[in-house]
Design a protein around this motif. Structure first.
Motif, PDB file in Angstrom:
ATOM      1  N   UNK A 168       4.677 -38.754 -21.897  1.00 46.59           N
ATOM      2  CA  UNK A 168       5.471 -38.865 -20.692  1.00 46.59           C
ATOM      3  C   UNK A 168       4.709 -38.398 -19.464  1.00 46.59           C
ATOM      4  N   UNK A 169       4.002 -37.261 -19.583  1.00 51.41           N
ATOM      5  CA  UNK A 169       3.236 -36.737 -18.454  1.00 51.41           C
ATOM      6  C   UNK A 169       2.104 -37.690 -18.066  1.00 51.41           C
ATOM      7  N   UNK A 170       1.550 -38.385 -19.041  1.00 50.57           N
ATOM      8  CA  UNK A 170       0.485 -39.351 -18.747  1.00 50.57           C
ATOM      9  C   UNK A 170       1.036 -40.507 -17.922  1.00 50.57           C
ATOM     10  N   UNK A 171       2.211 -40.999 -18.272  1.00 45.46           N
ATOM     11  CA  UNK A 171       2.816 -42.087 -17.495  1.00 45.46           C
ATOM     12  C   UNK A 171       3.217 -41.624 -16.097  1.00 45.46           C
ATOM     13  N   UNK A 172       3.711 -40.389 -15.983  1.00 40.64           N
ATOM     14  CA  UNK A 172       4.047 -39.853 -14.666  1.00 40.64           C
ATOM     15  C   UNK A 172       2.783 -39.757 -13.820  1.00 40.64           C
ATOM     16  N   UNK A 173       1.714 -39.254 -14.429  1.00 44.22           N
ATOM     17  CA  UNK A 173       0.435 -39.141 -13.729  1.00 44.22           C
ATOM     18  C   UNK A 173      -0.073 -40.511 -13.289  1.00 44.22           C
ATOM     19  N   UNK A 174       0.007 -41.492 -14.186  1.00 49.82           N
ATOM     20  CA  UNK A 174      -0.454 -42.846 -13.856  1.00 49.82           C
ATOM     21  C   UNK A 174       0.377 -43.456 -12.733  1.00 49.82           C
ATOM     22  N   UNK A 175       1.689 -43.267 -12.777  1.00 46.88           N
ATOM     23  CA  UNK A 175       2.551 -43.772 -11.717  1.00 46.88           C
ATOM     24  C   UNK A 175       2.265 -43.105 -10.381  1.00 46.88           C
ATOM     25  N   UNK A 176       2.038 -41.788 -10.403  1.00 45.04           N
ATOM     26  CA  UNK A 176       1.706 -41.074  -9.182  1.00 45.04           C
ATOM     27  C   UNK A 176       0.358 -41.493  -8.616  1.00 45.04           C
TER      28      UNK A 176
ATOM     29  N   UNK B 178       8.033 -42.466 -17.595  1.00 50.21           N
ATOM     30  CA  UNK B 178       7.332 -41.299 -18.128  1.00 50.21           C
ATOM     31  C   UNK B 178       8.190 -40.058 -18.090  1.00 50.21           C
ATOM     32  N   UNK B 179       8.948 -39.884 -17.013  1.00 51.86           N
ATOM     33  CA  UNK B 179       9.851 -38.744 -16.906  1.00 51.86           C
ATOM     34  C   UNK B 179      10.915 -38.792 -17.994  1.00 51.86           C
ATOM     35  N   UNK B 180      11.479 -39.971 -18.221  1.00 53.11           N
ATOM     36  CA  UNK B 180      12.490 -40.119 -19.276  1.00 53.11           C
ATOM     37  C   UNK B 180      11.904 -39.805 -20.650  1.00 53.11           C
ATOM     38  N   UNK B 181      10.692 -40.262 -20.902  1.00 52.56           N
ATOM     39  CA  UNK B 181      10.036 -39.955 -22.177  1.00 52.56           C
ATOM     40  C   UNK B 181       9.839 -38.457 -22.309  1.00 52.56           C
ATOM     41  N   UNK B 182       9.398 -37.806 -21.227  1.00 52.54           N
ATOM     42  CA  UNK B 182       9.161 -36.372 -21.264  1.00 52.54           C
ATOM     43  C   UNK B 182      10.451 -35.587 -21.504  1.00 52.54           C
TER      44      UNK B 182
ATOM     45  N   UNK C 285       7.133 -49.308  -5.572  1.00 56.49           N
ATOM     46  CA  UNK C 285       8.382 -49.129  -6.321  1.00 56.49           C
ATOM     47  C   UNK C 285       8.116 -49.296  -7.819  1.00 56.49           C
ATOM     48  N   UNK C 286       7.286 -50.255  -8.179  1.00 56.38           N
ATOM     49  CA  UNK C 286       6.929 -50.452  -9.588  1.00 56.38           C
ATOM     50  C   UNK C 286       6.171 -49.237 -10.131  1.00 56.38           C
ATOM     51  N   UNK C 287       5.288 -48.664  -9.322  1.00 60.68           N
ATOM     52  CA  UNK C 287       4.547 -47.470  -9.751  1.00 60.68           C
ATOM     53  C   UNK C 287       5.501 -46.303  -9.985  1.00 60.68           C
ATOM     54  N   UNK C 288       6.485 -46.158  -9.127  1.00 55.83           N
ATOM     55  CA  UNK C 288       7.466 -45.092  -9.321  1.00 55.83           C
ATOM     56  C   UNK C 288       8.365 -45.397 -10.521  1.00 55.83           C
ATOM     57  N   UNK C 289       8.554 -46.673 -10.840  1.00 55.63           N
ATOM     58  CA  UNK C 289       9.272 -47.047 -12.058  1.00 55.63           C
ATOM     59  C   UNK C 289       8.525 -46.592 -13.299  1.00 55.63           C
ATOM     60  N   UNK C 290       7.210 -46.750 -13.286  1.00 59.28           N
ATOM     61  CA  UNK C 290       6.383 -46.259 -14.395  1.00 59.28           C
ATOM     62  C   UNK C 290       6.505 -44.743 -14.504  1.00 59.28           C
ATOM     63  N   UNK C 291       6.463 -44.058 -13.362  1.00 58.88           N
ATOM     64  CA  UNK C 291       6.615 -42.602 -13.369  1.00 58.88           C
ATOM     65  C   UNK C 291       7.991 -42.195 -13.888  1.00 58.88           C
TER      66      UNK C 291
ATOM     67  N   UNK D 127       2.142 -35.504  -4.615  1.00 64.06           N
ATOM     68  CA  UNK D 127       2.948 -34.428  -5.191  1.00 64.06           C
ATOM     69  C   UNK D 127       3.502 -34.808  -6.564  1.00 64.06           C
ATOM     70  N   UNK D 128       3.885 -36.066  -6.753  1.00 63.72           N
ATOM     71  CA  UNK D 128       4.332 -36.536  -8.074  1.00 63.72           C
ATOM     72  C   UNK D 128       3.185 -36.437  -9.066  1.00 63.72           C
ATOM     73  N   UNK D 129       1.999 -36.814  -8.644  1.00 59.79           N
ATOM     74  CA  UNK D 129       0.809 -36.728  -9.488  1.00 59.79           C
ATOM     75  C   UNK D 129       0.539 -35.272  -9.884  1.00 59.79           C
ATOM     76  N   UNK D 130       0.626 -34.356  -8.928  1.00 57.11           N
ATOM     77  CA  UNK D 130       0.387 -32.939  -9.214  1.00 57.11           C
ATOM     78  C   UNK D 130       1.479 -32.375 -10.123  1.00 57.11           C
TER      79      UNK D 130
END
Length: 116
Positions: free
Chosen positions: A2-10, A96-100, A87-93, A43-46
């Motif tokens: 999940x954190x990897x997808x959040x990082x990728x989206x950020x 990832x958040x939901x997975x986490x 918006x698509x990138x934030x969808x990926x994030x 900030x989302x990436x961090x």
């Protein structure tokens, strides 16, 4: 995962927002809103790194709550800026958040309150 997808989206969000802010003729070049989206994407990436390093307790849940607000707020700002790829990138994030959130907590034997 999940954190990897959040990082990728950020990361993708920061790249798209920076392009929109600096490239001429994007419609939002040099606007304060585009700069704000660059900052919130970073900030989302961090926050993805923080979520990956904090043991599952109260601080992690606080960061998760702030992170979902950041993701949704950045997506809303991207909609106002007509940046659909952002918006698509934030969808990926968000995925990832939901997975986490819904993945069972990691066990850290003997590391109560420590980074795991």
């Amino acid at each position: 995962m999940g954190a990897i997808l959040i990082f990728a989206g950020g990361l993708a969000g920061a790249a798209v927002a920076a392009y929109a802010y600096f490239a001429p003729l994007t419609g939002v070049t040099g606007t304060p809103g585009a700069l704000l989206v660059v900052i919130t994407s970073i900030l989302v990436l961090a926050a993805a790194l923080v979520v990956a390093l904090i043991a599952p307790r109260g601080w992690r849940n606080l960061v998760r709550a702030l992170l979902v607000l950041g993701i949704l707020g950045t997506a809303a700002a991207a909609a106002f800026l007509h940046e659909w790829v952002l918006i698509a990138a934030m969808g990926v994030a968000l995925i990832g958040w939901l997975i986490d959130v819904f993945t069972p907590a990691r066990r850290a034997a003997g590391t109560e309150g420590a980074l795991a």
